[in-house]
Design a protein around this motif. Structure first.
Motif, mmCIF file in Angstrom:
data_model
loop_
_atom_site.group_PDB
_atom_site.id
_atom_site.type_symbol
_atom_site.label_atom_id
_atom_site.label_comp_id
_atom_site.label_asym_id
_atom_site.label_seq_id
_atom_site.Cartn_x
_atom_site.Cartn_y
_atom_site.Cartn_z
ATOM 1 N N VAL A 116 0.857 -1.178 0.000
ATOM 2 C CA VAL A 116 0.000 0.000 0.000
ATOM 3 C C VAL A 116 0.892 1.226 0.000
ATOM 4 O O VAL A 116 1.851 1.297 0.767
ATOM 5 C CB VAL A 116 -0.917 0.005 1.247
ATOM 6 C CG1 VAL A 116 -1.756 1.267 1.289
ATOM 7 C CG2 VAL A 116 -1.787 -1.240 1.276
ATOM 8 N N GLN A 117 0.580 2.180 -0.855
ATOM 9 C CA GLN A 117 1.388 3.393 -0.920
ATOM 10 C C GLN A 117 0.768 4.501 -0.090
ATOM 11 O O GLN A 117 -0.444 4.680 -0.068
ATOM 12 C CB GLN A 117 1.534 3.866 -2.362
ATOM 13 C CG GLN A 117 2.469 3.005 -3.165
ATOM 14 C CD GLN A 117 2.803 3.625 -4.497
ATOM 15 O OE1 GLN A 117 2.280 4.657 -4.881
ATOM 16 N NE2 GLN A 117 3.704 2.983 -5.218
ATOM 17 N N ALA A 118 1.644 5.221 0.571
ATOM 18 C CA ALA A 118 1.291 6.419 1.320
ATOM 19 C C ALA A 118 1.505 7.622 0.394
ATOM 20 O O ALA A 118 1.920 7.462 -0.760
ATOM 21 C CB ALA A 118 2.175 6.519 2.561
ATOM 22 N N PRO A 119 1.245 8.839 0.868
ATOM 23 C CA PRO A 119 1.521 10.017 0.042
ATOM 24 C C PRO A 119 2.963 10.024 -0.487
ATOM 25 O O PRO A 119 3.862 9.448 0.127
ATOM 26 C CB PRO A 119 1.283 11.178 1.014
ATOM 27 C CG PRO A 119 0.262 10.654 1.965
ATOM 28 C CD PRO A 119 0.641 9.202 2.154
ATOM 29 N N PHE A 120 3.164 10.676 -1.602
ATOM 30 C CA PHE A 120 4.454 10.839 -2.278
ATOM 31 C C PHE A 120 5.002 9.519 -2.819
ATOM 32 O O PHE A 120 6.176 9.422 -3.160
ATOM 33 C CB PHE A 120 5.502 11.510 -1.374
ATOM 34 C CG PHE A 120 5.025 12.782 -0.744
ATOM 35 C CD1 PHE A 120 4.710 13.883 -1.521
ATOM 36 C CD2 PHE A 120 4.850 12.874 0.622
ATOM 37 C CE1 PHE A 120 4.244 15.057 -0.948
ATOM 38 C CE2 PHE A 120 4.389 14.042 1.214
ATOM 39 C CZ PHE A 120 4.083 15.135 0.431
ATOM 40 N N LEU B 225 11.998 10.944 -2.159
ATOM 41 C CA LEU B 225 10.600 11.197 -2.516
ATOM 42 C C LEU B 225 9.944 12.303 -1.698
ATOM 43 O O LEU B 225 8.980 12.919 -2.151
ATOM 44 C CB LEU B 225 9.784 9.918 -2.357
ATOM 45 C CG LEU B 225 10.073 8.809 -3.373
ATOM 46 C CD1 LEU B 225 9.299 7.549 -3.013
ATOM 47 C CD2 LEU B 225 9.729 9.268 -4.782
ATOM 48 N N LEU B 226 10.442 12.547 -0.493
ATOM 49 C CA LEU B 226 9.823 13.557 0.368
ATOM 50 C C LEU B 226 10.136 14.975 -0.113
ATOM 51 O O LEU B 226 11.230 15.228 -0.620
ATOM 52 C CB LEU B 226 10.294 13.394 1.809
ATOM 53 C CG LEU B 226 9.710 12.208 2.570
ATOM 54 C CD1 LEU B 226 10.403 12.048 3.917
ATOM 55 C CD2 LEU B 226 8.215 12.384 2.759
ATOM 56 N N PRO B 227 9.194 15.901 0.060
ATOM 57 C CA PRO B 227 9.450 17.299 -0.302
ATOM 58 C C PRO B 227 10.502 17.923 0.617
ATOM 59 O O PRO B 227 10.844 17.368 1.658
ATOM 60 C CB PRO B 227 8.101 17.987 -0.094
ATOM 61 C CG PRO B 227 7.106 16.924 0.130
ATOM 62 C CD PRO B 227 7.840 15.699 0.555
#
Length: 102
Positions: free
Chosen positions: A26-30, A44-46
């Motif tokens: 399952v993917q979370a944001p980003f 991947l994080l801003p």
């Protein structure tokens, strides 16, 4: 995936790493998912990620926290053994609660 409910509303979503290969990822944001290497998570994080020592982890384990500018939203990735072991997102304050009930 599970959720933390506070005052009758969903405060955060939670993903915790599972070893079984038959559990769908399952993917979370980003595009984040548990089991990712720390470097891949950081890529991947801003901008604006804050790193702190994991409260209950070994040396090198960490929390990676990001807050959405101008909004009360946030995301936390727990890094254990250089791997994302859990991801929490939703209300920024709720993402940093260490003890939680889902």
């Amino acid at each position: 995936m599970s959720m933390m409910v506070m005052d009758g509303r969903i405060a955060r979503f939670e993903l915790v790493h599972r070893e079984a290969s038959d559990i769908p990822r399952v993917q979370a944001p980003f595009g984040l998912f548990t089991g990712m290497a720390r470097g891949d998570v950081l890529a991947l994080l801003p901008d604006g990620v804050q790193t702190s020592r994991h409260e209950y982890g070994d040396p090198g384990d960490a929390y990676l926290d990001w807050r959405q500018p101008d909004a009360p939203l946030g995301l936390r990735v727990e890094i254990v053994g250089d791997v994302a072991s859990a991801i929490f997102w939703g209300d920024a304050d709720a993402t940093t609660l260490i003890e939680g009930c889902s």
